[in-house]
Scaffold this motif. Sequence first.
Motif, mmCIF file in Angstrom:
data_model
loop_
_atom_site.group_PDB
_atom_site.id
_atom_site.type_symbol
_atom_site.label_atom_id
_atom_site.label_comp_id
_atom_site.label_asym_id
_atom_site.label_seq_id
_atom_site.Cartn_x
_atom_site.Cartn_y
_atom_site.Cartn_z
ATOM 1 N N THR A 177 0.841 -1.185 0.000
ATOM 2 C CA THR A 177 0.000 0.000 0.000
ATOM 3 C C THR A 177 0.880 1.241 0.000
ATOM 4 O OG1 THR A 177 -1.732 1.199 1.177
ATOM 5 C CG2 THR A 177 -0.177 -0.025 2.535
ATOM 6 N N ASP A 178 0.338 2.332 -0.531
ATOM 7 C CA ASP A 178 1.065 3.602 -0.451
ATOM 8 C C ASP A 178 0.429 4.533 0.585
ATOM 9 O OD1 ASP A 178 -1.225 4.536 -1.707
ATOM 10 O OD2 ASP A 178 -0.193 5.416 -3.412
ATOM 11 N N LYS A 179 -0.254 3.945 1.587
ATOM 12 C CA LYS A 179 -0.916 4.776 2.594
ATOM 13 C C LYS A 179 0.083 5.548 3.448
ATOM 14 C CE LYS A 179 -1.656 1.346 6.259
ATOM 15 N NZ LYS A 179 -2.685 0.641 7.012
ATOM 16 N N TYR A 180 1.306 5.057 3.531
ATOM 17 C CA TYR A 180 2.351 5.807 4.215
ATOM 18 C C TYR A 180 2.962 6.769 3.204
ATOM 19 C CZ TYR A 180 1.667 1.906 7.361
ATOM 20 O OH TYR A 180 1.096 0.962 8.169
ATOM 21 N N CYS A 181 3.478 7.863 3.672
ATOM 22 C CA CYS A 181 3.968 8.906 2.762
ATOM 23 C C CYS A 181 5.173 8.458 1.940
ATOM 24 C CB CYS A 181 4.293 10.174 3.545
ATOM 25 S SG CYS A 181 2.810 10.901 4.287
ATOM 26 N N ALA A 182 5.918 7.512 2.437
ATOM 27 C CA ALA A 182 7.110 7.039 1.722
ATOM 28 C C ALA A 182 6.908 5.583 1.312
ATOM 29 C CB ALA A 182 8.341 7.157 2.620
ATOM 30 N N MET A 183 7.445 5.233 0.136
ATOM 31 C CA MET A 183 7.350 3.853 -0.352
ATOM 32 C C MET A 183 8.750 3.263 -0.470
ATOM 33 S SD MET A 183 4.278 4.092 -3.206
ATOM 34 C CE MET A 183 4.972 2.773 -4.152
ATOM 35 N N THR A 184 8.840 1.956 -0.258
ATOM 36 C CA THR A 184 10.125 1.273 -0.405
ATOM 37 C C THR A 184 10.442 1.122 -1.891
ATOM 38 O OG1 THR A 184 9.180 -0.950 -0.509
ATOM 39 C CG2 THR A 184 9.693 -0.076 1.704
ATOM 40 N N GLU A 185 11.678 0.802 -2.187
ATOM 41 C CA GLU A 185 12.093 0.553 -3.567
ATOM 42 C C GLU A 185 11.323 -0.634 -4.144
ATOM 43 O OE1 GLU A 185 13.779 0.966 -7.205
ATOM 44 O OE2 GLU A 185 13.863 2.384 -5.546
ATOM 45 N N ASP A 186 11.129 -1.686 -3.333
ATOM 46 C CA ASP A 186 10.381 -2.854 -3.801
ATOM 47 C C ASP A 186 8.948 -2.481 -4.166
ATOM 48 O OD1 ASP A 186 12.531 -4.614 -3.547
ATOM 49 O OD2 ASP A 186 11.986 -5.223 -1.511
ATOM 50 N N ALA A 187 8.288 -1.672 -3.335
ATOM 51 C CA ALA A 187 6.916 -1.240 -3.631
ATOM 52 C C ALA A 187 6.885 -0.389 -4.901
ATOM 53 C CB ALA A 187 6.332 -0.477 -2.448
ATOM 54 N N ASN A 188 7.856 0.488 -5.075
ATOM 55 C CA ASN A 188 7.930 1.294 -6.297
ATOM 56 C C ASN A 188 8.099 0.410 -7.538
ATOM 57 O OD1 ASN A 188 7.596 4.080 -5.641
ATOM 58 N ND2 ASN A 188 9.587 4.030 -4.611
ATOM 59 N N GLN A 189 8.911 -0.637 -7.423
ATOM 60 C CA GLN A 189 9.102 -1.555 -8.550
ATOM 61 C C GLN A 189 7.797 -2.273 -8.892
ATOM 62 O OE1 GLN A 189 12.336 -4.043 -7.209
ATOM 63 N NE2 GLN A 189 13.887 -2.692 -8.108
ATOM 64 N N LEU A 190 7.035 -2.674 -7.876
ATOM 65 C CA LEU A 190 5.752 -3.331 -8.120
ATOM 66 C C LEU A 190 4.750 -2.367 -8.746
ATOM 67 C CD1 LEU A 190 5.448 -5.527 -4.917
ATOM 68 C CD2 LEU A 190 5.714 -6.336 -7.267
ATOM 69 N N LEU A 191 4.775 -1.112 -8.322
ATOM 70 C CA LEU A 191 3.892 -0.103 -8.920
ATOM 71 C C LEU A 191 4.242 0.102 -10.396
ATOM 72 C CD1 LEU A 191 1.707 2.084 -8.789
ATOM 73 C CD2 LEU A 191 3.462 3.652 -7.914
ATOM 74 N N GLU A 192 5.522 0.205 -10.696
ATOM 75 C CA GLU A 192 5.956 0.361 -12.090
ATOM 76 C C GLU A 192 5.554 -0.854 -12.924
ATOM 77 O OE1 GLU A 192 10.154 1.264 -12.295
ATOM 78 O OE2 GLU A 192 9.920 2.953 -10.912
ATOM 79 N N LEU A 193 5.707 -2.049 -12.358
ATOM 80 C CA LEU A 193 5.320 -3.270 -13.053
ATOM 81 C C LEU A 193 3.820 -3.281 -13.313
ATOM 82 C CD1 LEU A 193 5.944 -6.126 -14.148
ATOM 83 C CD2 LEU A 193 5.631 -6.952 -11.802
ATOM 84 N N ARG A 194 3.027 -2.949 -12.297
ATOM 85 C CA ARG A 194 1.578 -2.917 -12.464
ATOM 86 C C ARG A 194 1.170 -1.912 -13.537
ATOM 87 N NH1 ARG A 194 -1.849 1.178 -10.431
ATOM 88 N NH2 ARG A 194 -1.420 0.783 -8.256
#
Length: 183
Positions: free
Chosen positions: A142-159
């Motif tokens: 989730t991006d409910k926190y103001c900062a996202m991890t690199e792994d979460a960013n990679q999953l967002l880009e993939l999606r």
Amino acid sequence: MKGILCSLLIAVCVMTGCSNHSDSVIGSNTRLAEAVKQETEMPLEMPTDFNFMVSFGYGEVTKNVIDTYKGTFTKDLVVKGSATANIEFSTVELRDIYNKMKAIDIMGPKELTMDGGCFTTPSNEDKWKITVNGETKTISWTDKYCAMTEDANQLLELRNFIKNIVESKEAYKALPEAEGGYD
């Protein structure tokens, strides 16, 4: 004074000669990391059982679903509910998606939350299910926190990469437009 100098000399010798990690521990950690990598490493060629499902949307409302298990895409129409279309990926598209998943080591361990002390509303939530070579993995972030991890960013880009492929298909374009929005 002599005692203080002697104590300092002994302390310096001990500190320079000691380490928190012995060679055997470092070697053991390296072997463990290699074992995890081998266990999660995706084959070079896309296996025949490769499938994935990603559902995404705002908070608990994850009505958008790309599902290769069923060959469908479900679109969130907000106030009008949802609509589903049959969507098939070409072999080239699936291979491109597979290669992107392999590049980010999607089957490996992921760090997906970073509590920055603040929250965003509404927030996105993604849930993934991926099958590769008989192994199935589920991931959510989730991006409910103001900062996202690199792994979460990679999953967002993939999606977003996969969503762009879906949105280029005629079956997607035939779906009704969404009405309304989320607060």
